[in-house]
Design a protein around this motif. Sequence first.
Motif, short mmCIF file in Angstrom:
data_model
loop_
_atom_site.label_atom_id
_atom_site.label_comp_id
_atom_site.label_asym_id
_atom_site.label_seq_id
_atom_site.Cartn_x
_atom_site.Cartn_y
_atom_site.Cartn_z
N UNK A 1 -15.57 -22.15 1.58
CA UNK A 1 -14.98 -20.90 2.07
C UNK A 1 -13.46 -21.01 2.10
N UNK A 2 -12.97 -22.14 2.59
CA UNK A 2 -11.52 -22.35 2.63
C UNK A 2 -10.93 -22.35 1.21
N UNK A 3 -11.63 -23.02 0.31
CA UNK A 3 -11.13 -23.09 -1.07
C UNK A 3 -11.10 -21.70 -1.71
N UNK A 4 -12.12 -20.92 -1.45
CA UNK A 4 -12.19 -19.58 -2.04
C UNK A 4 -11.02 -18.71 -1.58
N UNK A 5 -10.73 -18.69 -0.28
CA UNK A 5 -9.67 -17.81 0.22
C UNK A 5 -8.29 -18.32 -0.18
N UNK A 6 -8.11 -19.63 -0.24
CA UNK A 6 -6.83 -20.16 -0.70
C UNK A 6 -6.62 -19.87 -2.19
N UNK A 7 -7.71 -19.97 -2.95
CA UNK A 7 -7.63 -19.61 -4.37
C UNK A 7 -7.27 -18.13 -4.54
N UNK A 8 -7.81 -17.30 -3.67
CA UNK A 8 -7.53 -15.87 -3.75
C UNK A 8 -6.05 -15.60 -3.53
N UNK A 9 -5.47 -16.26 -2.55
CA UNK A 9 -4.03 -16.10 -2.29
C UNK A 9 -3.20 -16.53 -3.49
N UNK A 10 -3.50 -17.68 -4.04
CA UNK A 10 -2.73 -18.21 -5.17
C UNK A 10 -2.92 -17.33 -6.41
N UNK A 11 -4.13 -16.82 -6.60
CA UNK A 11 -4.41 -15.96 -7.75
C UNK A 11 -3.60 -14.66 -7.68
N UNK A 12 -3.52 -14.06 -6.50
CA UNK A 12 -2.74 -12.82 -6.35
C UNK A 12 -1.26 -13.10 -6.61
N UNK A 13 -0.77 -14.22 -6.14
CA UNK A 13 0.63 -14.58 -6.39
C UNK A 13 0.88 -14.76 -7.89
N UNK A 14 -0.06 -15.38 -8.58
CA UNK A 14 0.09 -15.56 -10.03
C UNK A 14 0.06 -14.22 -10.76
N UNK A 15 -0.81 -13.32 -10.32
CA UNK A 15 -0.87 -11.99 -10.94
C UNK A 15 0.44 -11.23 -10.74
#
Length: 226
Positions: A61-75
């Motif tokens: 769960x932690x990995x998923x939400x941290x990935x989501x943050x980083x993915x939005x920043x990359x977009x």
Amino acid sequence: MNEVVETLRIIEQNYKLFRQQQFTFVRALEHTREEAHDLIRPVSSIVQVQCYKDHHCFNSTDRRILNMFISICNDLRSLCQKLETVHPGDSVTNALLEKCKVLLNDSNDLTAIRATYPHGVVNYLSLDEARNRYGGVVSLIPIVIDTLKEWITYTKRHLLHTVSRGPAISKKETPISQPPPSVHFAARTSISNKHTVQLQEKDFQKYLYENQRPKQKAPWRPPGKH
């Protein structure tokens, strides 16, 4: 420009999902900071979040939400690169774009930034969390999105509007070419000649008609009384 607007709309939709899970995001940062024995310093950069995820995250769960943050920043970073090719811009749009690029830099210090009204992301944190730990990192995405919206609005109103008016003004100001006077004169001469020929033909027909009529005989008179 339409592609840019659509891309930003999709990013906003993803961010809304992320914002609804802000509590999960903060807890994930808490867990990974504990694993990293890094509870003193604030979360101050994107690369710090990336480091927590890559080396100190052991919960899906932690990995998923941290990935989501980083993915939005990359977009958002990719969108900034695309904006540079949409229009050369001016000092205003260039400054807005530069602001976004600086904020999205992996090592940029986020501790001093805060998202204000209408964003309530900072208000969802405790006073200590907002001031000393997560106030900057939760403010990053909404601030960048607002800045990109400002870029799009300004570009539509000023730069693209000016460009679109150019051809219309030129077309309006271009004088309509007038045919040379000789053309009109020749046309009038042709009409006049045609009319003259018609009149001459009419007179000739009248002449033939009058000369071809049978002559009337003189009235009879008795002989010797002329």
